[in-house]
Scaffold this motif. Structure first.
Motif, short mmCIF file in Angstrom:
data_model
loop_
_atom_site.label_atom_id
_atom_site.label_comp_id
_atom_site.label_asym_id
_atom_site.label_seq_id
_atom_site.Cartn_x
_atom_site.Cartn_y
_atom_site.Cartn_z
N PRO A 170 2.90 -17.46 -0.52
CA PRO A 170 1.83 -16.51 -0.80
C PRO A 170 1.48 -16.43 -2.28
O PRO A 170 2.36 -16.47 -3.14
CB PRO A 170 2.41 -15.18 -0.31
N ALA A 171 0.19 -16.37 -2.53
CA ALA A 171 -0.35 -16.15 -3.87
C ALA A 171 -1.10 -14.82 -3.82
O ALA A 171 -2.01 -14.65 -3.02
CB ALA A 171 -1.28 -17.29 -4.27
N ILE A 172 -0.68 -13.90 -4.66
CA ILE A 172 -1.17 -12.53 -4.59
C ILE A 172 -1.80 -12.13 -5.91
O ILE A 172 -1.24 -12.41 -6.97
CB ILE A 172 -0.01 -11.57 -4.24
N THR A 173 -2.95 -11.47 -5.82
CA THR A 173 -3.56 -10.87 -7.00
C THR A 173 -3.46 -9.37 -6.83
O THR A 173 -3.91 -8.81 -5.83
CB THR A 173 -5.04 -11.29 -7.14
N LEU A 174 -2.87 -8.73 -7.82
CA LEU A 174 -2.64 -7.30 -7.81
C LEU A 174 -3.60 -6.62 -8.77
O LEU A 174 -3.83 -7.12 -9.87
CB LEU A 174 -1.19 -7.05 -8.25
N VAL A 175 -4.17 -5.51 -8.37
CA VAL A 175 -5.01 -4.71 -9.27
C VAL A 175 -4.07 -3.85 -10.10
O VAL A 175 -3.48 -2.90 -9.60
CB VAL A 175 -6.01 -3.83 -8.48
N ALA A 176 -3.88 -4.26 -11.37
CA ALA A 176 -2.95 -3.54 -12.25
C ALA A 176 -3.20 -3.97 -13.69
O ALA A 176 -3.65 -5.09 -13.93
CB ALA A 176 -1.51 -3.84 -11.87
N ALA A 177 -2.88 -3.09 -14.61
CA ALA A 177 -3.04 -3.40 -16.03
C ALA A 177 -1.88 -4.23 -16.56
O ALA A 177 -2.02 -4.97 -17.52
CB ALA A 177 -3.17 -2.11 -16.83
N GLU A 178 -0.72 -4.12 -15.92
CA GLU A 178 0.45 -4.88 -16.35
C GLU A 178 1.31 -5.24 -15.14
O GLU A 178 1.21 -4.61 -14.08
CB GLU A 178 1.27 -4.11 -17.38
N ASN A 179 2.15 -6.24 -15.31
CA ASN A 179 3.02 -6.67 -14.22
C ASN A 179 4.03 -5.58 -13.87
O ASN A 179 4.61 -4.96 -14.78
CB ASN A 179 3.80 -7.93 -14.62
N PRO A 180 4.26 -5.37 -12.58
CA PRO A 180 5.31 -4.43 -12.19
C PRO A 180 6.69 -5.05 -12.44
O PRO A 180 6.80 -6.21 -12.80
CB PRO A 180 5.06 -4.24 -10.69
N ASP A 181 7.72 -4.28 -12.22
CA ASP A 181 9.10 -4.77 -12.31
C ASP A 181 9.20 -6.08 -11.51
O ASP A 181 8.75 -6.14 -10.37
CB ASP A 181 10.02 -3.71 -11.71
N PRO A 182 9.77 -7.14 -12.10
CA PRO A 182 9.80 -8.45 -11.43
C PRO A 182 10.51 -8.45 -10.08
O PRO A 182 10.22 -9.29 -9.23
CB PRO A 182 10.54 -9.35 -12.42
N THR A 183 11.42 -7.52 -9.87
CA THR A 183 12.12 -7.48 -8.58
C THR A 183 11.24 -6.92 -7.47
O THR A 183 11.53 -7.10 -6.29
CB THR A 183 13.41 -6.65 -8.67
N ARG A 185 0.84 -1.21 0.00
CA ARG A 185 0.00 0.00 0.00
C ARG A 185 0.87 1.25 0.00
O ARG A 185 0.63 2.20 -0.75
CB ARG A 185 -0.92 0.00 1.22
N ARG A 186 1.90 1.24 0.82
CA ARG A 186 2.80 2.41 0.88
C ARG A 186 3.51 2.64 -0.45
O ARG A 186 3.89 3.78 -0.76
CB ARG A 186 3.83 2.23 1.99
N ALA A 187 3.72 1.56 -1.21
CA ALA A 187 4.38 1.66 -2.52
C ALA A 187 3.36 1.92 -3.64
O ALA A 187 3.70 1.84 -4.82
CB ALA A 187 5.17 0.39 -2.80
N ASN A 188 2.12 2.22 -3.26
CA ASN A 188 1.04 2.55 -4.21
C ASN A 188 0.60 1.39 -5.09
O ASN A 188 0.15 1.60 -6.21
CB ASN A 188 1.41 3.77 -5.07
N PHE A 189 0.72 0.18 -4.58
CA PHE A 189 0.17 -0.99 -5.25
C PHE A 189 -1.14 -1.34 -4.58
O PHE A 189 -1.32 -1.07 -3.38
CB PHE A 189 1.14 -2.18 -5.19
N VAL A 190 -2.05 -1.93 -5.33
CA VAL A 190 -3.34 -2.33 -4.78
C VAL A 190 -3.43 -3.85 -4.84
O VAL A 190 -3.44 -4.44 -5.93
CB VAL A 190 -4.52 -1.69 -5.56
N VAL A 191 -3.48 -4.47 -3.69
CA VAL A 191 -3.57 -5.92 -3.60
C VAL A 191 -5.05 -6.29 -3.49
O VAL A 191 -5.76 -5.81 -2.60
CB VAL A 191 -2.79 -6.46 -2.39
N ALA A 192 -5.52 -7.14 -4.41
CA ALA A 192 -6.92 -7.58 -4.39
C ALA A 192 -7.10 -8.80 -3.49
O ALA A 192 -8.08 -8.89 -2.76
CB ALA A 192 -7.39 -7.90 -5.80
N THR A 193 -6.18 -9.76 -3.57
CA THR A 193 -6.26 -10.95 -2.73
C THR A 193 -4.85 -11.40 -2.35
O THR A 193 -3.87 -11.14 -3.06
CB THR A 193 -6.96 -12.14 -3.44
N TYR A 194 -4.80 -12.09 -1.22
CA TYR A 194 -3.54 -12.67 -0.72
C TYR A 194 -3.94 -13.95 -0.02
O TYR A 194 -4.79 -13.95 0.86
CB TYR A 194 -2.89 -11.70 0.27
N SER A 195 -3.34 -15.06 -0.42
CA SER A 195 -3.57 -16.32 0.29
C SER A 195 -2.23 -17.02 0.44
O SER A 195 -1.30 -16.77 -0.33
CB SER A 195 -4.58 -17.21 -0.45
#
Length: 161
Positions: free
Chosen positions: A113-126, A79-89
């Protein structure tokens, strides 16, 4: 955070033949807010029917606490990095091992962890690796234990914004 205290009430009453080691290990955990959780020794440690398979055992709770703390740290950092996580399991797993003669301990916990991110494209892999490392570093529970904790995240999933 210094000086914060956390409490748990644990209650057990004998049910069975205590002297013959034929008694129930079932007990209750009570937490602030009134939550009660049935608890027991693990059936891998104490045979049924003296352990209660449907109850939470301390080893499961330990693994869950590490997983939960890592998740909460990760969510805050994302959240602090301005990413929106939709789900985390997470399908966390703890490994019990002999650590010395007559001593057993959870020697390793693997988080998946399996994470779903609200985004149009994948962020930098790192990003994902870095964030998991930072979450591990700030996790209160991870900082409180001496077993190995490994994070093996599933591939990031995206959901359209």
């Amino acid at each position: 955070m210094a000086g914060h205290y956390y409490t748990a009430q644990v209650e057990w009453a004998c049910d069975g033949d205590y002297a013959a080691n034929a008694y129930s290990r079932g007990h209750i955990w009570r937490f602030d807010g009134g939550l009660e959780i049935p608890a027991s020794a693990s059936p891998t440690v104490v045979p049924l029917p003296y352990a209660i398979e449907a109850a939470v055992d301390p080893e499961e709770a330990f693994v869950a606490a590490i997983s939960s703390c890592h998740m909460l740290s990760f969510l805050d950092l994302a959240r602090r990095a301005n990413f929106v996580v939709a789900t985390y399991s997470d399908q966390a797993q703890g490994q019990m091992s002999r650590v010395a003669r007559g001593k057993m301990a959870i020697s390793k916990v693997v988080l998946r962890p399996a994470i779903t991110l609200v985004a149009a494209e994948n962020p930098d892999p790192t990003w994902l690796t870095d964030l998991h490392e930072k979450a591990h570093d700030v996790c209160f529970i991870a900082n409180s234990v001496n077993c190995e904790i490994v994070v093996e995240p599933e591939p990031l999933r995206l959901v359209a914004p």
